[in-house]
Design a protein around this motif. Structure first.
Motif, PDB file in Angstrom:
ATOM      1  N   ASP A  41      46.881 -48.088 -39.069  1.00 30.13           N
ATOM      2  CA  ASP A  41      45.611 -48.156 -39.776  1.00 30.13           C
ATOM      3  C   ASP A  41      45.861 -47.731 -41.218  1.00 30.13           C
ATOM      4  OD1 ASP A  41      45.516 -45.291 -39.842  1.00 30.13           O
ATOM      5  OD2 ASP A  41      44.366 -45.218 -37.985  1.00 30.13           O
ATOM      6  N   HIS A  42      44.808 -47.441 -41.972  1.00 28.46           N
ATOM      7  CA  HIS A  42      44.954 -47.153 -43.397  1.00 28.46           C
ATOM      8  C   HIS A  42      45.907 -45.997 -43.677  1.00 28.46           C
ATOM      9  CE1 HIS A  42      41.885 -44.181 -42.199  1.00 28.46           C
ATOM     10  NE2 HIS A  42      42.345 -43.473 -43.209  1.00 28.46           N
ATOM     11  N   ARG A  43      46.110 -45.121 -42.693  1.00 25.08           N
ATOM     12  CA  ARG A  43      46.927 -43.936 -42.926  1.00 25.08           C
ATOM     13  C   ARG A  43      48.403 -44.252 -43.130  1.00 25.08           C
ATOM     14  NH1 ARG A  43      44.128 -40.542 -38.123  1.00 25.08           N
ATOM     15  NH2 ARG A  43      44.086 -42.670 -37.292  1.00 25.08           N
ATOM     16  N   THR A  44      48.833 -45.451 -42.747  1.00 30.44           N
ATOM     17  CA  THR A  44      50.223 -45.825 -43.005  1.00 30.44           C
ATOM     18  C   THR A  44      50.522 -45.860 -44.501  1.00 30.44           C
ATOM     19  OG1 THR A  44      51.957 -47.413 -42.376  1.00 30.44           O
ATOM     20  CG2 THR A  44      49.871 -48.333 -43.107  1.00 30.44           C
ATOM     21  N   TRP A  45      49.464 -45.994 -45.327  1.00 31.64           N
ATOM     22  CA  TRP A  45      49.612 -46.091 -46.780  1.00 31.64           C
ATOM     23  C   TRP A  45      49.387 -44.754 -47.470  1.00 31.64           C
ATOM     24  CZ3 TRP A  45      51.776 -50.524 -47.581  1.00 31.64           C
ATOM     25  CH2 TRP A  45      51.388 -51.669 -46.863  1.00 31.64           C
ATOM     26  N   ARG A  46      49.524 -43.645 -46.760  1.00 36.83           N
ATOM     27  CA  ARG A  46      49.130 -42.333 -47.291  1.00 36.83           C
ATOM     28  C   ARG A  46      49.849 -41.970 -48.585  1.00 36.83           C
ATOM     29  NH1 ARG A  46      52.466 -38.095 -46.695  1.00 36.83           N
ATOM     30  NH2 ARG A  46      54.393 -38.442 -45.523  1.00 36.83           N
ATOM     31  N   ARG A  47      51.064 -42.496 -48.796  1.00 38.01           N
ATOM     32  CA  ARG A  47      51.780 -42.235 -50.044  1.00 38.01           C
ATOM     33  C   ARG A  47      51.617 -43.374 -51.038  1.00 38.01           C
ATOM     34  NH1 ARG A  47      57.825 -40.340 -48.938  1.00 38.01           N
ATOM     35  NH2 ARG A  47      57.593 -39.605 -51.089  1.00 38.01           N
ATOM     36  N   GLY A  98      48.959 -45.411 -51.428  1.00 34.83           N
ATOM     37  CA  GLY A  98      47.641 -45.406 -52.063  1.00 34.83           C
ATOM     38  C   GLY A  98      47.565 -44.499 -53.278  1.00 34.83           C
ATOM     39  N   PRO A  99      47.914 -43.221 -53.140  1.00 34.40           N
ATOM     40  CA  PRO A  99      47.887 -42.332 -54.306  1.00 34.40           C
ATOM     41  C   PRO A  99      48.847 -42.766 -55.409  1.00 34.40           C
ATOM     42  CG  PRO A  99      47.873 -41.053 -52.284  1.00 34.40           C
ATOM     43  CD  PRO A  99      48.113 -42.468 -51.879  1.00 34.40           C
ATOM     44  N   ALA A 100      50.010 -43.326 -55.040  1.00 30.92           N
ATOM     45  CA  ALA A 100      50.967 -43.771 -56.063  1.00 30.92           C
ATOM     46  C   ALA A 100      50.391 -44.897 -56.901  1.00 30.92           C
ATOM     47  CB  ALA A 100      52.271 -44.220 -55.397  1.00 30.92           C
ATOM     48  N   LEU A 101      49.670 -45.824 -56.267  1.00 32.21           N
ATOM     49  CA  LEU A 101      49.041 -46.910 -57.026  1.00 32.21           C
ATOM     50  C   LEU A 101      47.856 -46.389 -57.840  1.00 32.21           C
ATOM     51  CD1 LEU A 101      49.093 -49.821 -54.422  1.00 32.21           C
ATOM     52  CD2 LEU A 101      50.664 -49.427 -56.328  1.00 32.21           C
ATOM     53  N   ALA A 102      47.131 -45.411 -57.286  1.00 34.32           N
ATOM     54  CA  ALA A 102      46.017 -44.820 -58.031  1.00 34.32           C
ATOM     55  C   ALA A 102      46.511 -44.169 -59.315  1.00 34.32           C
ATOM     56  CB  ALA A 102      45.275 -43.814 -57.157  1.00 34.32           C
ATOM     57  N   GLU A 103      47.678 -43.538 -59.243  1.00 33.07           N
ATOM     58  CA  GLU A 103      48.263 -42.922 -60.442  1.00 33.07           C
ATOM     59  C   GLU A 103      48.621 -43.966 -61.495  1.00 33.07           C
ATOM     60  OE1 GLU A 103      51.591 -40.666 -59.160  1.00 33.07           O
ATOM     61  OE2 GLU A 103      50.382 -39.077 -58.219  1.00 33.07           O
ATOM     62  N   ARG A 104      48.792 -45.196 -61.065  1.00 28.30           N
ATOM     63  CA  ARG A 104      49.134 -46.283 -61.979  1.00 28.30           C
ATOM     64  C   ARG A 104      47.904 -47.045 -62.463  1.00 28.30           C
ATOM     65  NH1 ARG A 104      53.335 -45.017 -58.910  1.00 28.30           N
ATOM     66  NH2 ARG A 104      55.470 -45.480 -59.560  1.00 28.30           N
ATOM     67  N   GLY A 105      46.726 -46.514 -62.201  1.00 27.58           N
ATOM     68  CA  GLY A 105      45.510 -47.076 -62.768  1.00 27.58           C
ATOM     69  C   GLY A 105      44.713 -47.991 -61.867  1.00 27.58           C
ATOM     70  N   TYR A 106      45.047 -48.013 -60.574  1.00 25.77           N
ATOM     71  CA  TYR A 106      44.315 -48.863 -59.642  1.00 25.77           C
ATOM     72  C   TYR A 106      43.220 -48.090 -58.910  1.00 25.77           C
ATOM     73  CZ  TYR A 106      48.006 -52.424 -59.962  1.00 25.77           C
ATOM     74  OH  TYR A 106      48.883 -53.379 -60.404  1.00 25.77           O
ATOM     75  N   ARG A 107      42.182 -48.803 -58.535  1.00 25.72           N
ATOM     76  CA  ARG A 107      41.273 -48.368 -57.476  1.00 25.72           C
ATOM     77  C   ARG A 107      41.825 -48.999 -56.206  1.00 25.72           C
ATOM     78  NH1 ARG A 107      37.052 -51.241 -55.141  1.00 25.72           N
ATOM     79  NH2 ARG A 107      35.610 -49.969 -53.895  1.00 25.72           N
ATOM     80  N   VAL A 108      42.319 -48.181 -55.301  1.00 22.42           N
ATOM     81  CA  VAL A 108      43.063 -48.672 -54.144  1.00 22.42           C
ATOM     82  C   VAL A 108      42.164 -48.657 -52.913  1.00 22.42           C
ATOM     83  CG1 VAL A 108      45.145 -48.402 -52.754  1.00 22.42           C
ATOM     84  CG2 VAL A 108      45.143 -47.666 -55.155  1.00 22.42           C
ATOM     85  N   VAL A 109      42.046 -49.808 -52.262  1.00 21.52           N
ATOM     86  CA  VAL A 109      41.218 -49.954 -51.065  1.00 21.52           C
ATOM     87  C   VAL A 109      42.125 -50.322 -49.895  1.00 21.52           C
ATOM     88  CG1 VAL A 109      39.318 -51.185 -49.974  1.00 21.52           C
ATOM     89  CG2 VAL A 109      39.257 -50.728 -52.440  1.00 21.52           C
ATOM     90  N   ALA A 110      42.209 -49.450 -48.899  1.00 17.97           N
ATOM     91  CA  ALA A 110      42.992 -49.708 -47.690  1.00 17.97           C
ATOM     92  C   ALA A 110      42.035 -49.973 -46.545  1.00 17.97           C
ATOM     93  CB  ALA A 110      43.898 -48.529 -47.363  1.00 17.97           C
TER      94      ALA A 110
END
Length: 235
Positions: free
Chosen positions: A24-30, A32-44
């Motif tokens: 589920d979305h938790r597979t992206w736990r690292r 998601g935040p890494a893309l957010a740091e690069r200026g994205y609004r990340v939706v999993a």
């Protein structure tokens, strides 16, 4: 079906993350935040039958097209970047023409489900959902403890019927005939889903193909730094 979503960041560019079977979305736990740091609004998303998303009535409603329709239904705005792993890569490819992300990344995508004893067998995944934490650790020795914890939690929420929704597609040609948007395929080393011959075929169809050395099927968990490095120029 409207899917459950989890969001990181508040940038003016949207990134979509689509997990694979049993997760589920938790597979992206690292990621998601890494893309957010690069200026994205990340939706999993949680695909239907996974995580906190609704369940389908039966296996016949867990087809790749159903997952693709759900992505289109759930993502109403424009998507700058879309990343799909395994089953998520299959669903994303079937939704790409309607979602029209500016760029797509397919992580060891399940575009061909092999037949026979070494091919796709749903009962193997169902048995896998009963593995103990120690057994999961033995198969994934490089995973951090938190990934082991989230894997255990995810499989206990998973609707096992979704594995049987793919049976009719075993041995069929699910390869995209072209890259409808600029697209990167990142592969495990070796990939059990995309052979070297298939990788060359995808390159001929307009996909950029990169391998993450030494990684397994869940590349973003096996080698997070290698996965992010493989996205250089795409994020």
């Amino acid at each position: 079906m409207r899917l459950h979503t989890t969001t990181w960041g508040s940038g003016d560019r949207t990134a979509l993350l689509v997990h694979g079977l049993m997760a589920d979305h938790r597979t992206w736990r690292r990621v998601g935040p890494a893309l957010a740091e690069r200026g994205y609004r990340v939706v999993a998303v949680d695909l239907r039958g996974h995580g906190l998303s609704p369940r389908a009535a039966g296996p016949e409603e867990y087809r790749p097209a159903d997952h693709a329709d759900d992505l289109v239904e759930t993502l109403s705005g424009g998507v700058e970047l879309a990343i799909g792993h395994s089953l998520g890569g299959l669903a994303l490819a079937q939704a790409a023409e309607r979602l029209k992300p500016a760029r797509a990344v397919y992580v060891d995508p399940a575009w061909h489900l092999g037949a026979g004893p070494d091919g796709y067998r749903p009962e193997v995944f169902v048995r896998g959902s009963t593995l103990t934490r120690a057994q999961i650790r033995s198969f994934n020795p490089d995973w951090p403890d938190e990934d082991l914890d989230t894997e255990m939690a995810s499989v206990r929420l998973w609707d096992q019927r979704s594995a049987y929704g793919l049976v009719d597609f075993i041995g069929t040609d699910l390869w995209p005939d072209r890259a409808v948007v600029p697209s990167l395929v990142t592969l495990a080393d070796p990939s059990v889903l995309v052979s070297p011959e298939a990788a060359r075929m995808l390159a001929g169809r307009g996909f950029t193909v990169r391998t993450v050395p030494g990684s397994g099927h869940t590349i973003h968990r096996d080698d997070f730094d290698g996965f992010i490095s493989a996205l250089d120029g795409w994020i």
